[in-house]
Design an enzyme around this catalytic site. Structure first.
Site, short mmCIF file in Angstrom:
data_model
loop_
_atom_site.label_atom_id
_atom_site.label_comp_id
_atom_site.label_asym_id
_atom_site.label_seq_id
_atom_site.Cartn_x
_atom_site.Cartn_y
_atom_site.Cartn_z
N MET A 78 -2.55 1.38 -5.62
CA MET A 78 -1.87 0.94 -4.41
C MET A 78 -1.96 1.99 -3.30
O MET A 78 -0.96 2.55 -2.87
CB MET A 78 -0.41 0.59 -4.74
N ARG A 79 -3.18 2.22 -2.89
CA ARG A 79 -3.43 3.20 -1.82
C ARG A 79 -4.40 2.60 -0.81
O ARG A 79 -5.34 1.89 -1.19
CB ARG A 79 -4.09 4.46 -2.38
N ILE A 80 -4.16 2.90 0.46
CA ILE A 80 -5.16 2.57 1.47
C ILE A 80 -6.18 3.70 1.45
O ILE A 80 -5.81 4.88 1.43
CB ILE A 80 -4.49 2.45 2.86
N LEU A 81 -7.46 3.33 1.43
CA LEU A 81 -8.52 4.34 1.25
C LEU A 81 -9.16 4.68 2.59
O LEU A 81 -9.32 3.81 3.45
CB LEU A 81 -9.57 3.78 0.29
N HIS A 108 -7.52 -8.12 -6.41
CA HIS A 108 -6.43 -8.38 -5.47
C HIS A 108 -5.79 -9.72 -5.82
O HIS A 108 -6.50 -10.71 -6.06
CB HIS A 108 -6.97 -8.40 -4.04
N ARG A 163 -4.14 11.40 4.21
CA ARG A 163 -5.03 10.61 3.36
C ARG A 163 -6.37 11.30 3.14
O ARG A 163 -6.96 11.22 2.06
CB ARG A 163 -5.30 9.24 4.00
N LEU A 189 -9.44 -3.23 4.60
CA LEU A 189 -8.47 -3.41 3.51
C LEU A 189 -8.54 -4.82 2.93
O LEU A 189 -8.35 -5.81 3.65
CB LEU A 189 -7.04 -3.13 4.03
N ASP A 190 -8.81 -4.90 1.64
CA ASP A 190 -8.92 -6.19 0.92
C ASP A 190 -9.92 -7.13 1.61
O ASP A 190 -9.79 -8.35 1.50
CB ASP A 190 -7.55 -6.88 0.80
N GLY A 197 -0.89 -1.20 -15.32
CA GLY A 197 -2.20 -1.06 -15.97
C GLY A 197 -2.59 -2.22 -16.87
O GLY A 197 -3.41 -2.05 -17.77
N SER A 198 -2.06 -3.40 -16.60
CA SER A 198 -2.46 -4.52 -17.47
C SER A 198 -3.92 -4.91 -17.21
O SER A 198 -4.62 -5.35 -18.13
CB SER A 198 -1.54 -5.72 -17.29
N ASN A 238 -12.41 -3.82 -6.65
CA ASN A 238 -10.95 -3.94 -6.61
C ASN A 238 -10.57 -5.34 -7.06
O ASN A 238 -11.35 -6.27 -6.91
CB ASN A 238 -10.45 -3.71 -5.18
N SER A 284 -8.74 -12.34 -6.73
CA SER A 284 -10.14 -12.11 -6.34
C SER A 284 -10.58 -10.72 -6.79
O SER A 284 -9.81 -9.76 -6.68
CB SER A 284 -10.29 -12.15 -4.81
#
Ligand code: GAR
Length: 230
Positions: A98-101, A117, A73, A152-153, A21-22, A115, A144
């Site tokens: 850290m989940r694929i949506l 990344h 999911r 994804l990303d 959580g930084s 997001n 980014s």
């Protein structure tokens, strides 16, 4: 300047986290320094995420929704969306989530989910970005911030920070250098959004101050008002 900013209601946020959580902390710090946001809730899919402690310390509501309690999911994302919507956020920020949506989840928050990344997208989507950048012999690496799309990303990139790859870097030292810059670009992108300067344009590109971004903005390494470290 403070008067001009106070015209607009603070942007309500829900942050999704899985770990330290930084990046969340960088938003909390930016808020303390005047960024017009209201963190309504921090949701983690891991009960042990250190970021939950950061949120609690600042009196922010926390929620835990473990993906392990769900068979797939789709059902997890449906409950996650219901939980998020309870807080009626103007923006959902993925801060080390850290989940694929699922596509349905992403579509629900189109144009209001960001997001961060740890790579210079489109390079190195997915995991282990720092190690992969080293193995590829990159001389430059970075992070980014992008609007989230079903790929994804792969969503349109708003802003990037670049850092040099140094001779003696390992994945850990490189990750630390990148993370420091993440803490600058995420609050910056959120600030643009909060100020109504940034949106996802009709053409699928980010639009900043009325201009469609053909290239991501690149923030220089000099300290900025909104850039904070945890
Ligand atoms: C950050 O480096 C973030 O860019 C990365 O996880 C880390 C979370 O750190 N996110 C991803 O890899 C998402 N694809 P934090 O929990 O200390 O903010």
């Amino acid at each position: 300047m403070a008067q001009a900013m106070s015209e607009r209601a603070p942007l309500s946020l829900v942050a999704l986290i899985s770990g330290g959580g930084s990046n969340l902390q960088s938003l909390i710090d930016a808020q303390a320094q005047g960024l017009a946001i209201q963190l309504r809730a921090v949701i983690s899919n891991r009960a042990e995420a250190l970021g939950l402690e950061r949120a609690r310390r600042h009196g922010i509501t926390t929620e835990i929704l473990s993906h392990r309690d769900y068979p797939d999911r789709e059902t997890f994302d449906a409950d996650l969306a219901a939980l998020i919507d309870r807080y009626e956020p103007g923006l959902v920020v993925l801060a080390g989530f850290m989940r694929i949506l699922t596509p349905g989840f992403v579509a629900r928050y189109q144009g209001r989910m960001m997001n961060i990344h740890p790579s210079l997208l489109p390079k190195f989507r997915g995991l282990h970005t720092h190690q992969r950048a080293l193995e590829a012999g990159e001389r430059e690496h970075g992070a980014s911030v992008h609007f989230v799309t079903a790929e994804l990303d792969g969503g349109p990139v708003i802003v990037q920070a670049r850092v040099p790859v140094l001779k003696n870097d390992d994945a850990k030292s490189l990750a630390a250098r990148v993370l420091e810059r993440e803490h600058c670009i995420y609050p910056t992108a959120v600030r643009w959004f909060a100020e109504g300067r940034l949106r996802l344009g009709e053409d699928g590109r980010p639009e900043l101050d009325g201009q469609s971004l053909r290239q991501p903005k690149v923030l220089s390494a000099s300290p900025t008002r909104s850039g904070t470290r945890s």
